[in-house]
Design a protein around this motif. Structure first.
Motif, short mmCIF file in Angstrom:
data_model
loop_
_atom_site.label_atom_id
_atom_site.label_comp_id
_atom_site.label_asym_id
_atom_site.label_seq_id
_atom_site.Cartn_x
_atom_site.Cartn_y
_atom_site.Cartn_z
N LEU A 70 0.86 -1.18 0.00
CA LEU A 70 0.00 0.00 0.00
C LEU A 70 0.90 1.23 0.00
O LEU A 70 1.74 1.40 0.90
N ILE A 71 0.72 2.09 -1.00
CA ILE A 71 1.54 3.29 -1.15
C ILE A 71 0.70 4.48 -0.70
O ILE A 71 -0.25 4.87 -1.37
N GLY A 72 1.07 5.04 0.44
CA GLY A 72 0.33 6.17 1.00
C GLY A 72 1.11 7.46 1.01
O GLY A 72 0.81 8.36 1.79
N THR A 73 2.09 7.57 0.12
CA THR A 73 2.94 8.75 0.06
C THR A 73 2.28 9.86 -0.76
O THR A 73 1.21 9.68 -1.34
N TRP A 74 2.97 10.99 -0.85
CA TRP A 74 2.57 12.06 -1.76
C TRP A 74 2.82 11.63 -3.20
O TRP A 74 3.58 10.67 -3.47
N PRO A 75 2.20 12.30 -4.18
CA PRO A 75 2.30 11.86 -5.58
C PRO A 75 3.73 11.79 -6.14
O PRO A 75 3.96 11.03 -7.09
N ALA A 99 -0.35 10.11 -10.16
CA ALA A 99 1.04 10.54 -10.35
C ALA A 99 1.08 12.05 -10.47
O ALA A 99 0.05 12.72 -10.39
N ARG A 100 2.28 12.58 -10.69
CA ARG A 100 2.41 14.03 -10.85
C ARG A 100 1.98 14.48 -12.24
O ARG A 100 1.50 15.61 -12.41
N ASP A 101 2.21 13.66 -13.23
CA ASP A 101 1.88 14.06 -14.60
C ASP A 101 1.59 12.83 -15.44
O ASP A 101 1.69 11.69 -14.97
#
Length: 348
Positions: A70-75, A99-101
């Motif tokens: 589970l990835i709960g980080t910022w984008p 994602a960012r872009d």
């Protein structure tokens, strides 16, 4: 089938939603937490009785006993962590936004397509879950007649505070092309109406600099944004996102205007109001949502791993579509022109 999960990034949504709901599922064990510091990881482990705390995410991704991440980080970390986890044979549940872009989203999507036996899911936009099926039913039953226009506002209902510290969502290095709640509203709206064909956007920044971790940074993500989007079926949608429109009576709402009917989804007051041609005012629409019209991200993810359910909200292909919209809005702001989403494939 027992499933062992490792978590990278234990932010608020992870602590309030993902961890407790995963721990309620029989046969699921969260075995490790990795956070930005050992102290913060250990704090979460202590709170939820999780065995292993790390400050190095690679210890989770390369642990052969862990089945899913589970990835709960910022984008800004989503592409790296998702691709590495998929390459390591893990199933992935990644926090939104994807994602960012669009380029990062494309890498994530391509990596998931190489491994179709592994589940890859993005946490969905949650605010309209209760209403999605009912609105789709109203459209299918021709309640609106021809849908002519949509107005949507997802505003923070605040006054401008140019002296406030920069939120991570205002930091392009972290958030990328995501702007306020834009992706959430578009993802929800596209469930009902389908994808956008083109967008033209106008945005305004009122704060020149903000403090971010003790350093002054220029603000380059709009604080007030208007979008005109042409939807696939010819509907024009006017969407607004703002952090400066204080004291609005209904800051988060969606209107659907048809030739024979109107709907107002008032998210502030948690109600759907309807009116037909000839009515003088809207009326509260009482309905019974389906039993599964609730937040059940964690259950859906685990069921998909076990092969008892397919991902509905939100698979990578669907998330990639809202990243195309996000990219188009950014290009429109940069180039001051209408952007057609069908042309974005040539940019990758």
């Amino acid at each position: 089938m027992d499933i062992r999960i490792g978590i990278i990034g234990a932010g608020e949504n992870t602590r309030l939603k993902h961890i407790p709901l995963l721990q309620k599922i029989e046969g699921v064990q969260i075995v490790a937490i990795s956070n930005r510091s050992m102290a913060s990881a250990q704090k979460v482990c202590d709170q939820f009785n999780i065995a292993n705390a790390y400050d190095d995410w690679q210890k989770i991704i390369h642990d052969p006993t862990i089945d899913a991440v589970l990835i709960g980080t910022w984008p800004n970390m989503h592409k790296l962590l998702t691709c590495e986890a998929l390459k390591a044979g893990k199933h992935v549940l990644c926090e939104a936004r994807m994602a960012r872009d669009l380029a990062e989203a494309r890498e994530m999507l391509d990596e998931s397509h190489l491994r179709p036996s592994q589940i890859a899911q993005i946490v969905p936009a949650p605010f309209t879950l209760k209403y999605d099926t009912e609105i789709i039913k109203l459209i299918g039953n021709n309640f609106f007649g021809d849908i002519l226009a949509v107005n949507g506002r997802f505003n923070f209902n605040t006054f401008l505070d140019a002296d406030a510290p920069m939120h991570w969502r205002e930091n392009r290095d972290i958030s990328g092309n995501n702007i306020m709640l834009m992706g959430i509203l578009y993802e929800s709206m596209s469930r009902w109406l389908g994808p956008a064909k083109s967008v033209i956007a106008s945005g305004k920044i009122f704060s020149s600099l903000k403090d971010y971790n003790g350093k002054a940074r220029p603000v380059d993500i709009p604080e007030h944004l208007n979008i005109l989007a042409q939807v696939d079926n010819g509907v024009e949608a006017h969407l607004q996102f703002s952090s400066v429109t204080a004291l609005e009576d209904c800051p988060q709402s969606i209107w659907i205007f048809g030739s024979n009917g109107t709907a107002h989804l008032d998210l502030k007051n948690d109600q759907l109001l309807l009116g037909k041609k000839g009515d003088t005012e809207l009326q509260l629409h009482n309905f019974t949502p389906p039993a599964d019209a609730i937040w059940r991200v964690e259950e859906e993810f685990i069921n998909a791993i076990r092969g008892t359910e397919k991902i509905n909200l939100t698979d990578f292909d669907t998330a990639f579509q809202y990243m195309k919209f996000t990219e188009a809005v950014t290009l429109s702001l940069q180039e001051d022109k209408r952007i057609h989403l069908s042309n974005l494939g040539t940019l990758l």
